[in-house]
Write an enzyme that holds these catalytic residues in place. Structure first.
Site, short mmCIF file in Angstrom:
data_model
loop_
_atom_site.label_atom_id
_atom_site.label_comp_id
_atom_site.label_asym_id
_atom_site.label_seq_id
_atom_site.Cartn_x
_atom_site.Cartn_y
_atom_site.Cartn_z
CG ASP A 295 61.85 1.26 44.92
OD1 ASP A 295 61.51 0.09 44.68
OD2 ASP A 295 61.57 1.84 46.00
CD GLU B 295 65.17 -7.04 42.32
OE1 GLU B 295 64.53 -7.85 43.01
OE2 GLU B 295 66.21 -6.51 42.73
CD1 TRP B 296 60.23 -3.82 45.23
CD2 TRP B 296 58.82 -4.00 43.51
NE1 TRP B 296 59.87 -2.55 44.86
CE2 TRP B 296 59.00 -2.62 43.79
CE3 TRP B 296 57.96 -4.34 42.47
CZ2 TRP B 296 58.38 -1.61 43.08
CZ3 TRP B 296 57.33 -3.34 41.75
CH2 TRP B 296 57.54 -1.99 42.06
N GLY B 297 62.30 -8.76 43.93
CA GLY B 297 62.38 -10.18 43.61
C GLY B 297 61.71 -10.54 42.30
CG ASP C 292 58.26 -2.55 50.22
OD1 ASP C 292 59.25 -2.81 49.50
OD2 ASP C 292 57.62 -1.49 50.13
#
Length: 432
Positions: free
Chosen positions: A44, A87-89, A111
């Site tokens: 994460d 890395e959430w994009g 998310d």
């Protein structure tokens, strides 16, 4: 296993748990994970900048080194551990981390929830539009976990959710408590071997975006290793209704079809196929023995050759002239457009740039809307997904049909939006 490339882990108490992350401890942690027999590590991105910045979607540092360091530490253990970057994009990993050079999968958005909702699904679907081609053997777009089994989504939405994730070659992780009662319908979706087989197909190619009929339905398609094509048609409306799939949208004139979800043979389809879809439901087809149809040909009109009104202006992108600031009073009008010998309805292809991506749900999450009017007629609203995360990435051949053309070369096309910005435009084609 779960860890984080930051000082502290993500949590659900506002970052106050301060569970230790792996930043600066990658070698020791990787060795420990390997000793424990880990096969998979989700890595994460919380507290990546410093010890006080919990979640930062626009970090002032490059986060790639955090992930390459753990990649190398995992490799040094000698144990094959699938490495999932979460890395959430941020910083566009699909483009900036080619193939599987950094990780076996990368999150291409933040998310999916909680809470589960159709808006969350649609935001992620829009965000993956420009990057499906970057997924391939060993490295995949991760669309986040599956909310199949959560009552906030209807059964039809859950099926569309699972089918899209599978066809986009996203890792499939079940995000529901399997000990809960009443999960029979969810398990039927999750255990559908035909859908799972599409996800696990050895060609490892994602479906890609083909056509959007704004506020009506989407068409996506992609190849399988046996030479067949899978097609996913998504009802964008919330009510049950009749939806027509035009085979030309995926380049075919006819094909033999099987319903992937039910396994039912639909026989030979010619030109189109109409069926009833539940609200936000979908049609998932496997097409074989297909005959192709010629690709449409277009007469192209540069946006910069048009008449600019309001605040619309031009800018240079990689040697090409782009028209921006259309909308909120700015307009673009193309003149002397050829309507052919008979006028009527024409197919348009639009090359545009839209980097207005978002981590939250909005009225048009990860898209912009433009109003197209032919010869001053009633404007048609066109919903256009992002083309990438920077304002120099072009989306090519976004297709839309518009009526109202006259015969001859005296037609106009006006693009506007009175209350929001449209994408920036490079050129527009009108079918010959």
């Amino acid at each position: 296993m779960y860890s984080v490339g930051g000082f502290f882990s993500c949590d659900f108490v506002g970052g106050t748990a301060h569970w230790l992350g792996s930043l600066n401890h990658e070698d020791a942690d990787a060795k420990l994970f390997a000793q424990w027999g880990a096969d998979y590590l989700k890595y994460d991105n919380c507290y990546a900048v410093n010890e006080t910045d919990f979640v930062n979607f626009n970090p002032p540092i490059q986060i790639k080194p955090h992930f390459t360091k753990m990649r190398d530490s995992l490799a040094a253990t000698g144990r094959p551990i699938a490495f999932a970057a979460c890395e959430w994009g941020v910083q566009d990993p699909a483009r900036s981390w080619p193939g599987s050079s950094v990780a076996n999968s990368w999150r291409m958005s933040n998310d999916i929830g909680p809470p589960p909702s159709w808006d969350n699904l649609f935001r992620i679907i829009n965000q993956v539009v420009p990057i499906t081609g970057f997924a391939g053997p060993g490295g995949f777009n991760d669309l986040d976990m599956l909310y199949v089994g959560h009552s906030e989504l209807t059964a039809a939405e859950q099926q569309t959710h699972f089918s899209f994730w599978a066809a986009a070659k996203s890792p499939l992780f079940i995000g529901v408590d399997l000990t809960k009662s009443g999960l029979d319908s969810a398990l039927a979706i999750l255990k559908n071997t035909r859908v799972v087989a599409v996800n696990q197909d050895s060609l490892e190619k994602s479906i890609s975006f083909k056509r959007r009929y704004t506020n009506d339905h989407d068409v996506w398609a992609g190849p399988l290793s046996d030479g067949s094509t899978v097609v996913l048609v998504i009802n964008l409306q919330s009510s049950s209704r009749s939806v027509t799939f035009n085979l030309a949208d995926v380049g075919f004139a006819s094909a033999t079809a099987q319903d992937v979800v039910t396994g039912t043979s639909l026989g030979k389809l010619t030109t189109s196929y109409t069926t009833t879809l539940a609200g936000h439901g979908s049609l998932f087809l496997k097409l074989t023995s297909a005959t192709t149809t010629p690709a449409p040909q277009f007469t192209w009109y540069q946006a910069s050759s048009g008449t600019l009104g309001g605040g619309a202006n031009t800018r240079s992108v990689k040697g090409s002239t782009i028209v921006g600031n259309v909308g909120n009073g700015g307009t673009l009008t193309l003149n002397n457009v050829d309507g052919g010998s008979s006028g009527g309805t024409k197919l348009l292809a639009i090359d545009y740039i839209n980097a207005d991506y978002t981590m939250t749900n909005t009225a048009c999450s990860n898209c912009r809307e433009a109003l197209f009017s032919v010869n001053g007629g009633t404007a048609v609203r066109v919903q256009m997904p992002i083309s990438g995360q920077s304002w120099d990435i072009l989306f090519q051949n976004y297709l839309v049909s518009l009526s109202g053309f006259k015969a001859g070369k005296a037609n106009t096309i006006t693009i506007s939006n009175p209350s929001a910005w449209t994408p920036d435009f490079y050129r527009i084609g009108v079918q010959v």
